[in-house]
Design a protein around this motif. Sequence first.
Motif, PDB file in Angstrom:
ATOM      1  N   GLY A   1       2.939   8.406   0.822  1.00  0.00           N
ATOM      2  CA  GLY A   1       3.071   7.768   2.053  1.00  0.00           C
ATOM      3  C   GLY A   1       1.932   6.703   2.538  1.00  0.00           C
ATOM      4  N   THR A   2       2.196   6.126   3.527  1.00  0.00           N
ATOM      5  CA  THR A   2       1.145   4.960   3.937  1.00  0.00           C
ATOM      6  C   THR A   2      -0.260   5.607   4.365  1.00  0.00           C
ATOM      7  OG1 THR A   2       1.857   4.962   6.223  1.00  0.00           O
ATOM      8  CG2 THR A   2       3.049   3.606   4.694  1.00  0.00           C
ATOM      9  N   THR A   3      -0.190   6.958   5.052  1.00  0.00           N
ATOM     10  CA  THR A   3      -1.590   7.542   5.186  1.00  0.00           C
ATOM     11  C   THR A   3      -2.634   7.438   3.973  1.00  0.00           C
ATOM     12  OG1 THR A   3      -0.308   8.969   6.365  1.00  0.00           O
ATOM     13  CG2 THR A   3      -2.713   9.420   6.204  1.00  0.00           C
TER      14      THR A   3
ATOM     15  N   TYR B   1      -5.771   4.278   2.385  1.00  0.00           N
ATOM     16  CA  TYR B   1      -7.378   4.415   1.877  1.00  0.00           C
ATOM     17  C   TYR B   1      -7.417   4.516   0.350  1.00  0.00           C
ATOM     18  CZ  TYR B   1      -8.385   5.802   6.484  1.00  0.00           C
ATOM     19  OH  TYR B   1      -8.299   5.963   7.970  1.00  0.00           O
TER      20      TYR B   1
ATOM     21  N   HIS C   1     -15.107  10.652   5.988  1.00  0.00           N
ATOM     22  CA  HIS C   1     -13.798   9.890   6.094  1.00  0.00           C
ATOM     23  C   HIS C   1     -12.914  10.053   5.124  1.00  0.00           C
ATOM     24  CE1 HIS C   1     -11.927   7.575   9.301  1.00  0.00           C
ATOM     25  NE2 HIS C   1     -11.153   7.255   8.345  1.00  0.00           N
TER      26      HIS C   1
ATOM     27  N   VAL D   1     -11.644  13.467   4.621  1.00  0.00           N
ATOM     28  CA  VAL D   1     -10.716  14.023   5.706  1.00  0.00           C
ATOM     29  C   VAL D   1      -9.374  13.683   5.111  1.00  0.00           C
ATOM     30  CG1 VAL D   1     -10.015  13.887   7.853  1.00  0.00           C
ATOM     31  CG2 VAL D   1     -12.381  13.882   7.494  1.00  0.00           C
ATOM     32  N   VAL D   2      -9.283  12.376   4.733  1.00  0.00           N
ATOM     33  CA  VAL D   2      -8.038  11.804   4.043  1.00  0.00           C
ATOM     34  C   VAL D   2      -7.620  12.821   3.011  1.00  0.00           C
ATOM     35  CG1 VAL D   2      -6.986   9.783   3.095  1.00  0.00           C
ATOM     36  CG2 VAL D   2      -8.848   9.446   4.934  1.00  0.00           C
TER      37      VAL D   2
ATOM     38  N   LEU E   1       4.859  -0.711  -0.885  1.00  0.00           N
ATOM     39  CA  LEU E   1       4.342  -0.174   0.339  1.00  0.00           C
ATOM     40  C   LEU E   1       2.861   0.068   0.210  1.00  0.00           C
ATOM     41  CD1 LEU E   1       5.718   0.202   2.870  1.00  0.00           C
ATOM     42  CD2 LEU E   1       6.381   2.389   2.379  1.00  0.00           C
TER      43      LEU E   1
ATOM     44  N   LYS F   1       1.034  -3.159   0.421  1.00  0.00           N
ATOM     45  CA  LYS F   1       0.732  -3.652   1.775  1.00  0.00           C
ATOM     46  C   LYS F   1      -0.274  -2.882   2.418  1.00  0.00           C
ATOM     47  CE  LYS F   1       2.001  -5.839   5.300  1.00  0.00           C
ATOM     48  NZ  LYS F   1       1.972  -7.506   5.482  1.00  0.00           N
ATOM     49  N   HIS F   2      -0.003  -1.560   2.793  1.00  0.00           N
ATOM     50  CA  HIS F   2      -1.022  -0.685   3.523  1.00  0.00           C
ATOM     51  C   HIS F   2      -2.367  -0.690   3.018  1.00  0.00           C
ATOM     52  CE1 HIS F   2       1.071   1.436   6.722  1.00  0.00           C
ATOM     53  NE2 HIS F   2       2.073   0.809   6.263  1.00  0.00           N
TER      54      HIS F   2
ATOM     55  N   ARG G   1      -3.774  -4.365   4.151  1.00  0.00           N
ATOM     56  CA  ARG G   1      -3.896  -4.323   5.302  1.00  0.00           C
ATOM     57  C   ARG G   1      -5.161  -3.775   6.007  1.00  0.00           C
ATOM     58  NH1 ARG G   1       0.311  -1.739   9.824  1.00  0.00           N
ATOM     59  NH2 ARG G   1      -0.761   0.095   9.547  1.00  0.00           N
TER      60      ARG G   1
ATOM     61  N   TYR H   1      -6.111  -6.979   8.320  1.00  0.00           N
ATOM     62  CA  TYR H   1      -6.071  -7.135   9.802  1.00  0.00           C
ATOM     63  C   TYR H   1      -5.926  -5.782  10.511  1.00  0.00           C
ATOM     64  CZ  TYR H   1      -1.137  -6.372   8.690  1.00  0.00           C
ATOM     65  OH  TYR H   1       0.069  -6.071   8.083  1.00  0.00           O
ATOM     66  N   TYR H   2      -6.295  -4.678  10.337  1.00  0.00           N
ATOM     67  CA  TYR H   2      -6.485  -3.581  10.865  1.00  0.00           C
ATOM     68  C   TYR H   2      -7.795  -3.423  11.895  1.00  0.00           C
ATOM     69  CZ  TYR H   2      -6.206   1.383  12.137  1.00  0.00           C
ATOM     70  OH  TYR H   2      -6.129   2.505  12.894  1.00  0.00           O
ATOM     71  N   GLY H   3      -7.825  -2.966  12.662  1.00  0.00           N
ATOM     72  CA  GLY H   3      -8.985  -2.735  13.666  1.00  0.00           C
ATOM     73  C   GLY H   3      -9.380  -3.873  14.098  1.00  0.00           C
ATOM     74  N   GLN H   4     -10.871  -3.899  14.670  1.00  0.00           N
ATOM     75  CA  GLN H   4     -11.307  -4.952  15.596  1.00  0.00           C
ATOM     76  C   GLN H   4     -12.053  -5.878  14.949  1.00  0.00           C
ATOM     77  OE1 GLN H   4     -10.181  -5.428  18.839  1.00  0.00           O
ATOM     78  NE2 GLN H   4      -8.827  -3.419  18.695  1.00  0.00           N
TER      79      GLN H   4
END
Lengths: 228, 228, 228, 228
Positions: free
Chosen positions: B114-116, B120, B182, B185-186, B210, B213-214, B217, B224-227
Amino acid sequence: MLEQLKEEVFKANLELVKHNLVIFTWGNVSAIDRESGLVVIKPSGVEYDVMKASDMVVVDLDGNVVDGNLKPSSDTPTHIELYKAFPEIGGVVHTHSTYATAWAHAGCDIPILGTTQADYFYGDIPCTRDMTAEEIAGAYEKETGTVIVDSFKDKNPMHVPGVIVKNHAPFSWGKDAHDAVHNSVVIEQVAKMNFVALQVNPEATMNKHLTEKHFNRKHGANAYYGQG
Amino acid sequence: MLEQLKEEVFKANLELVKHNLVIFTWGNVSAIDRESGLVVIKPSGVEYDVMKASDMVVVDLDGNVVDGNLKPSSDTPTHIELYKAFPEIGGVVHTHSTYATAWAHAGCDIPILGTTQADYFYGDIPCTRDMTAEEIAGAYEKETGTVIVDSFKDKNPMHVPGVIVKNHAPFSWGKDAHDAVHNSVVIEQVAKMNFVALQVNPEATMNKHLTEKHFNRKHGANAYYGQG
Amino acid sequence: MLEQLKEEVFKANLELVKHNLVIFTWGNVSAIDRESGLVVIKPSGVEYDVMKASDMVVVDLDGNVVDGNLKPSSDTPTHIELYKAFPEIGGVVHTHSTYATAWAHAGCDIPILGTTQADYFYGDIPCTRDMTAEEIAGAYEKETGTVIVDSFKDKNPMHVPGVIVKNHAPFSWGKDAHDAVHNSVVIEQVAKMNFVALQVNPEATMNKHLTEKHFNRKHGANAYYGQG
Amino acid sequence: MLEQLKEEVFKANLELVKHNLVIFTWGNVSAIDRESGLVVIKPSGVEYDVMKASDMVVVDLDGNVVDGNLKPSSDTPTHIELYKAFPEIGGVVHTHSTYATAWAHAGCDIPILGTTQADYFYGDIPCTRDMTAEEIAGAYEKETGTVIVDSFKDKNPMHVPGVIVKNHAPFSWGKDAHDAVHNSVVIEQVAKMNFVALQVNPEATMNKHLTEKHFNRKHGANAYYGQG
């Protein structure tokens, strides 16, 4: 701009935390103002415990930010595709909740086996088809919306208010953001119950009459559940 | 000595408790100061609710205590092997978290489904090979590090920031102690989701596109994820 | 009217929340005053955190509301059938608790495999038969009571104080509302334990002598558990 | 009489609640004063949240109450058998904790598959044999102790500080009440982890050398874990 909707979307995001549907920033809620065609959505990668209503971002249906200082959720194009394709919905939720995401990893529809599901879903919760290499390499988040919409060619999205995106996680929706969160709780709960049920009895099934009875008891002209 | 790093390591140890990754004293976090080559680590067998930042122990890369009144974690030699072999990492975490440890008991890689996980980990989370009788009878904790490093001959440890030690439990790492927590946890979350997923569908798999891509990302030049 | 019983029923409804047996409004508790033949029950669709004792609704055994401003639970006719058929019971509980509901989805009796169950249930917890299309289309909630009662033709409901309604969820009962909640906790706990047990060993069984010993240790003339 | 031991036993009983090992009154802790041969134990059927240290009951090794106003736990004769047969133990715990009890329902030894177990148990956690009809009909609680002791003919109870009583639930022990509770937490945790592990890989096993290393790292003359 849209201050009340920002407040609603902010509160609905916090409901995800309360219902144990999110870890870190792995979830987002949006809502649409149908008159203006503007969508209010959680900012990308912001922690729930520091997030404020004023951090919510306003985008139009082309994905342009029209209000807000932060970047919108990276899943915004998926939300937009759903608002475009399903005109009756007012809110969208995406989470990586444990059991629903496990069904996404499994790549299976969540079969309807009980009245808990039938109270909200008129049948199975579908799992989307595989995305193609082109869809993944292209406008991936928009195409995620496309494959969801593909799964609803023969379904009323208000009668099946959620979906499992294969190898990804659930999306749900509803008449507003709060209602969409409610449906995300239902998906997680039935995902857990049906995992257990199918271990106990891999041949489990449910009578179609029971689905109709429970769905109609809560929805439609002759609903008689609640105080309404 | 290294007061700020002690504070960071202390706080990261408490994060393990907050994320329900530890029972009793079954976990430890360390961080390295790359300039001095000194490692700050949790003391051995001290309960989390009485532990203070000043209890953290400072050791050099030969395992000698250079600051602190308590004995360092008995797993210190494992942490040191990882810092030596993986020059980009700044923090290491070891837990006996429930589902990840169950995969260690099973002796299996956690497959990427999965992408979860793909957000990471660029692929499966490997399970180490069996340790030999000589490795176990010898410098056991150091050799635990050796078998971990053996699993990464063909992998970038920053792209696969964790491992399952067979019949033992997970280790994870990251750019600092907080990041390593972190990732722990994942690992626990995907261990749980994939246990469920494979019960629902033992043939589950995920499209390689997939994963790419993830992972990309969130990581690398075009993230491009996050601020950020 | 029946103020003390309203208070008891209200408190018993909150016990469901405390024992994590309900999500949203998916559960209800009632109690009967056998002298007057009146039943006090939770109102339909009211959230537990805003509910007050005075919101409890009083109905007679024909289902007519005789006191209260709200609509009674939509499951009221099921409760009434149980009070009519089982004269010794004083309280009834319905939940959609996770593991018991999973067994309902599976459509299986919960087999007696341990003394935890035998302390309260003299044997398996039965799962009801399928309801017919006519029963579902007709007075559905009343007929739900009928199929439960059908399962107890050869059983003493005080010796087997609960049932799994197929594709729906558990109902339990007891001498009063508090006791019925207690039995709903037992059903959920044994549902969880037996799911796990049967995964570990699909051939698991229990000696009948152990059931008799434990049931009689807590119930009947020679009970010796507790301070009584 | 034995006020300090009463306080210890009282606190150890509350630790069961803190570690989520008990529901209602389904658990009990005792400790023995080896000099006087007196056992302090929880009273039967008293709720944990109203229980006081002064409610603890003192019994001799024949089961006679020598101090206290309440009836001792109905499991007292089992505790006494263990104190008689295992002279090194100072505390005994009985719970119906979820996963350990599920293994009791399954009727299987908990196999050693990981170092978490090896840190406390030198091998599998045994499941007792079936009790005979005579044992069940006779002095049942005393005979429960007998079948436990039967399982330890070839085992050191200080190296395997707990057991699964078939179709019933776990018992554990240790040098004192607190240590016995610690071991009950370990049993529950490995019961959960091994349920999951064996679903993921039914052929899972563990190298005997690893068991020896971990057990000896924490126990015996050359132990080097902790601050001791």
